[in-house]
Design a protein around this motif. Structure first.
Motif, mmCIF file in Angstrom:
data_model
loop_
_atom_site.group_PDB
_atom_site.id
_atom_site.type_symbol
_atom_site.label_atom_id
_atom_site.label_comp_id
_atom_site.label_asym_id
_atom_site.label_seq_id
_atom_site.Cartn_x
_atom_site.Cartn_y
_atom_site.Cartn_z
ATOM 1 N N SER A 122 0.909 -1.271 0.004
ATOM 2 C CA SER A 122 0.032 -0.122 0.048
ATOM 3 C C SER A 122 1.008 1.231 -0.054
ATOM 4 C CB SER A 122 -0.955 0.043 1.293
ATOM 5 O OG SER A 122 -0.144 0.410 2.478
ATOM 6 N N GLN B 270 0.736 3.678 2.268
ATOM 7 C CA GLN B 270 1.028 3.693 3.327
ATOM 8 C C GLN B 270 2.424 2.759 3.773
ATOM 9 O OE1 GLN B 270 -1.915 3.348 6.369
ATOM 10 N NE2 GLN B 270 -3.289 4.645 5.134
ATOM 11 N N GLY B 271 2.462 1.854 3.070
ATOM 12 C CA GLY B 271 3.854 0.935 3.196
ATOM 13 C C GLY B 271 4.947 1.751 3.072
ATOM 14 N N GLY C 134 10.558 2.566 9.723
ATOM 15 C CA GLY C 134 11.493 1.432 10.208
ATOM 16 C C GLY C 134 12.865 1.837 9.906
ATOM 17 N N PHE D 136 14.856 3.597 12.545
ATOM 18 C CA PHE D 136 15.298 2.985 13.659
ATOM 19 C C PHE D 136 16.193 2.078 13.439
ATOM 20 C CE2 PHE D 136 10.897 3.956 15.234
ATOM 21 C CZ PHE D 136 11.212 4.568 16.543
ATOM 22 N N ASN E 112 1.882 -9.306 5.328
ATOM 23 C CA ASN E 112 1.307 -7.845 4.785
ATOM 24 C C ASN E 112 1.919 -7.412 3.460
ATOM 25 O OD1 ASN E 112 3.367 -6.527 5.494
ATOM 26 N ND2 ASN E 112 2.621 -5.728 7.355
ATOM 27 N N LEU F 200 9.295 -7.183 0.340
ATOM 28 C CA LEU F 200 10.743 -7.492 0.869
ATOM 29 C C LEU F 200 11.142 -8.800 0.952
ATOM 30 C CD1 LEU F 200 10.515 -4.567 3.681
ATOM 31 C CD2 LEU F 200 11.575 -4.660 1.452
ATOM 32 N N ASN G 170 -2.669 -11.346 5.429
ATOM 33 C CA ASN G 170 -3.741 -10.542 6.364
ATOM 34 C C ASN G 170 -3.208 -9.194 6.299
ATOM 35 O OD1 ASN G 170 -4.015 -9.942 9.955
ATOM 36 N ND2 ASN G 170 -5.464 -10.959 8.944
ATOM 37 N N LEU G 171 -4.135 -8.428 5.789
ATOM 38 C CA LEU G 171 -3.746 -6.854 5.461
ATOM 39 C C LEU G 171 -4.612 -5.874 6.316
ATOM 40 C CD1 LEU G 171 -3.991 -7.017 1.660
ATOM 41 C CD2 LEU G 171 -1.965 -7.131 3.040
ATOM 42 N N PHE G 172 -3.708 -4.960 6.820
ATOM 43 C CA PHE G 172 -4.359 -3.799 7.533
ATOM 44 C C PHE G 172 -5.314 -2.921 6.673
ATOM 45 C CE2 PHE G 172 -3.932 0.767 8.937
ATOM 46 C CZ PHE G 172 -4.526 0.824 10.232
ATOM 47 N N ARG H 152 -5.400 -6.490 -3.762
ATOM 48 C CA ARG H 152 -3.991 -6.642 -3.143
ATOM 49 C C ARG H 152 -3.904 -8.017 -2.406
ATOM 50 N NH1 ARG H 152 -1.012 -4.005 0.667
ATOM 51 N NH2 ARG H 152 -2.957 -3.117 1.721
ATOM 52 N N GLU I 263 3.441 -5.073 12.046
ATOM 53 C CA GLU I 263 2.014 -4.925 12.456
ATOM 54 C C GLU I 263 1.638 -3.615 13.106
ATOM 55 O OE1 GLU I 263 -1.199 -5.538 11.697
ATOM 56 O OE2 GLU I 263 -0.732 -7.724 11.728
ATOM 57 N N ASN J 84 10.797 -0.696 15.776
ATOM 58 C CA ASN J 84 10.567 0.273 16.953
ATOM 59 C C ASN J 84 10.259 -0.477 18.108
ATOM 60 O OD1 ASN J 84 9.757 2.208 18.694
ATOM 61 N ND2 ASN J 84 8.330 3.007 17.457
ATOM 62 N N ASP K 29 14.477 -6.125 14.814
ATOM 63 C CA ASP K 29 15.213 -6.052 13.520
ATOM 64 C C ASP K 29 14.639 -5.798 12.304
ATOM 65 O OD1 ASP K 29 17.729 -6.689 12.592
ATOM 66 O OD2 ASP K 29 17.457 -8.964 12.852
ATOM 67 N N ASN K 30 15.343 -5.578 11.234
ATOM 68 C CA ASN K 30 14.730 -5.219 9.994
ATOM 69 C C ASN K 30 14.376 -6.813 9.307
ATOM 70 O OD1 ASN K 30 14.325 -4.709 7.364
ATOM 71 N ND2 ASN K 30 15.595 -3.168 7.405
ATOM 72 N N ILE K 31 13.340 -6.677 8.994
ATOM 73 C CA ILE K 31 12.491 -7.783 8.308
ATOM 74 C C ILE K 31 13.517 -8.645 7.346
ATOM 75 C CG2 ILE K 31 11.216 -6.733 6.574
ATOM 76 C CD1 ILE K 31 9.897 -9.642 8.783
HETATM 77 O O1 PTJ Z 1 -0.110 -4.073 3.784
HETATM 78 P P1 PTJ Z 1 -1.078 -3.663 4.768
HETATM 79 O O2 PTJ Z 1 -2.085 -2.974 4.404
HETATM 80 O O3 PTJ Z 1 -1.495 -4.744 5.989
HETATM 81 O O4 PTJ Z 1 -0.230 -2.425 5.562
HETATM 82 C C1 PTJ Z 1 1.071 -2.657 6.260
HETATM 83 C C2 PTJ Z 1 1.485 -1.485 6.930
HETATM 84 C C3 PTJ Z 1 2.917 -1.692 7.191
HETATM 85 C C4 PTJ Z 1 1.362 -0.162 6.011
HETATM 86 C C5 PTJ Z 1 0.786 -1.170 8.333
HETATM 87 O O5 PTJ Z 1 0.623 -2.350 9.118
HETATM 88 C C6 PTJ Z 1 1.089 0.060 8.978
HETATM 89 O O6 PTJ Z 1 0.671 1.007 8.963
HETATM 90 O O7 PTJ Z 1 1.956 -0.229 9.982
HETATM 91 P P2 PTJ Z 1 2.592 0.972 10.979
HETATM 92 O O8 PTJ Z 1 1.455 1.113 12.009
HETATM 93 O O9 PTJ Z 1 3.133 2.060 10.260
HETATM 94 O O10 PTJ Z 1 3.591 0.014 11.770
HETATM 95 C C7 PTJ Z 1 4.868 -0.568 11.097
HETATM 96 C C8 PTJ Z 1 6.008 -0.728 11.982
HETATM 97 O O11 PTJ Z 1 6.956 -1.525 11.269
HETATM 98 C C9 PTJ Z 1 6.413 0.549 12.494
HETATM 99 O O12 PTJ Z 1 6.892 0.444 13.705
HETATM 100 C C10 PTJ Z 1 8.062 0.448 11.790
HETATM 101 O O13 PTJ Z 1 9.002 0.894 12.311
HETATM 102 C C11 PTJ Z 1 8.287 -1.137 11.508
HETATM 103 N N1 PTJ Z 1 9.050 -1.251 10.397
HETATM 104 C C12 PTJ Z 1 9.209 -0.611 8.985
HETATM 105 N N2 PTJ Z 1 9.706 -1.332 8.166
HETATM 106 C C13 PTJ Z 1 10.296 -2.274 8.934
HETATM 107 C C14 PTJ Z 1 9.733 -2.267 10.105
HETATM 108 N N3 PTJ Z 1 10.177 -3.228 11.139
HETATM 109 C C15 PTJ Z 1 10.996 -4.235 10.448
HETATM 110 N N4 PTJ Z 1 11.552 -4.320 9.390
HETATM 111 C C16 PTJ Z 1 11.236 -3.282 8.390
HETATM 112 N N5 PTJ Z 1 11.649 -3.066 7.135
#
Ligand code: PTJ
Length: 249
Positions: A32, A34-35, A42, A45, A79, A85, A104-106, A112, A163, A184, A199-201
């Motif tokens: 998305s 938003q991703g 991420g 951090f 997601n 990734l 499982n999507l937000f 998608r 998540e 985070n 850790d990074n995914i």
């Molecule tokens: O694909 P969907 O619709 O399910 O949406 C997925 C996202 C990630 C957009 C949705 O779950 C979302 O908005 O998540 P948040 O609330 O932004 O939280 C994402 C968390 O993942 C944050 O705390 C980031 O620091 C962390 N993060 C981001 N990229 C990475 C990560 N952690 C580990 N590895 C990464 N590459």
């Protein structure tokens, strides 16, 4: 892959490659928009952690592997960011631990969902759950609550990477053992996890697989000992210290 070439000797090669994977994910209808924002959060951090797997994260990844191997029904939740990734790496982890994969999507849309299921199949997945959506996570609004009754609905252990906090808390409230990957350590997802993996995914998933392969022949007692010895509070505190002190625990 997008057209831009990244020189391999660039000091932040891995980080730039990751950005391109996310961009490609958006172009393919997997990730998305938003991703993109989530990825930026991420990265900040990860930069502070020194873009490395700190020792406490490695211990969390080993504990996560032990949980997955001990589980009756482990499920890896996927997601849009995770699919872009580490698609092949998730398939390998599922194989190494006997886990199901479930999309499982937000921000759930059928387009998608299907694009991600196809993408995982292209990377070697046989069965991918998530499209049936005949189960619900209590306490969440409609679209975000949808799960497969015989997938996440029935799971005892769930890996939930990147998540959002609400859903991570709702899954934890269902009594599931939650393994959360989130850079985070202060996020609600990490805070509500049985095993928070800071850790990074892109590093975490292959490392959980490596531990799972190493532990393949371990007894249940040995796996249980690894689970019991893991201290979630200490892992979160160690990650916060590492962030403050520039990557050193
Ligand atoms: O694909 P969907 O619709 O399910 O949406 C997925 C996202 C990630 C957009 C949705 O779950 C979302 O908005 O998540 P948040 O609330 O932004 O939280 C994402 C968390 O993942 C944050 O705390 C980031 O620091 C962390 N993060 C981001 N990229 C990475 C990560 N952690 C580990 N590895 C990464 N590459």
């Amino acid at each position: 892959m997008s057209d831009i070439e990244i020189p391999e000797d660039h000091p932040r090669y891995e980080s730039l490659l990751t950005r391109h994977r996310i961009e490609d994910g958006v172009d393919k209808g997997i990730t998305s928009r938003q991703g993109l924002i989530a990825q930026g959060r991420g990265e900040a951090f990860d930069y502070l952690l020194g873009e490395q797997t700190i020792p406490s994260a490695d211990a969390a990844e080993r504990a996560a592997a032990a949980h997955l191997l001990l589980a009756d029904h482990p499920v890896l939740s996927v997601n849009g960011n995770v699919a872009a990734l580490v698609p092949g790496e998730l398939v390998e982890l599922a194989e190494a631990t006997g886990a199901d994969l479930e999309v499982n999507l937000f921000n759930r849309t059928e387009e998608r969902m299907e694009a991600i299921v196809d993408h995982l199949r292209e990377h070697g997945a046989e069965e991918v759950k998530g499209l049936t959506a005949d189960g619900r996570i209590p306490g969440l609004s409609h679209e975000r609550a949808k799960v497969d009754a015989d997938g996440i609905g029935d799971a005892d252990v769930v890996l939930v990477p990147l998540e959002d906090g609400d859903r991570a808390e709702a899954l934890a409230a269902m009594g599931k053992t939650e393994l959360v990957v989130d850079l985070n350590p202060m996020s609600r997802s990490a805070q509500s996890a049985t095993v928070p993996i800071v850790d990074n995914i892109i590093r975490a998933v292959p490392n959980i697989t490596r531990h799972a392969r190493e532990l393949q022949d371990a007894s249940r007692e040995e796996l249980q000992r690894i689970v019991d010895e893991f201290d979630r509070e200490e892992a979160l505190a160690a990650a916060e210290r590492a962030i403050r002190e520039g990557g050193d625990e």
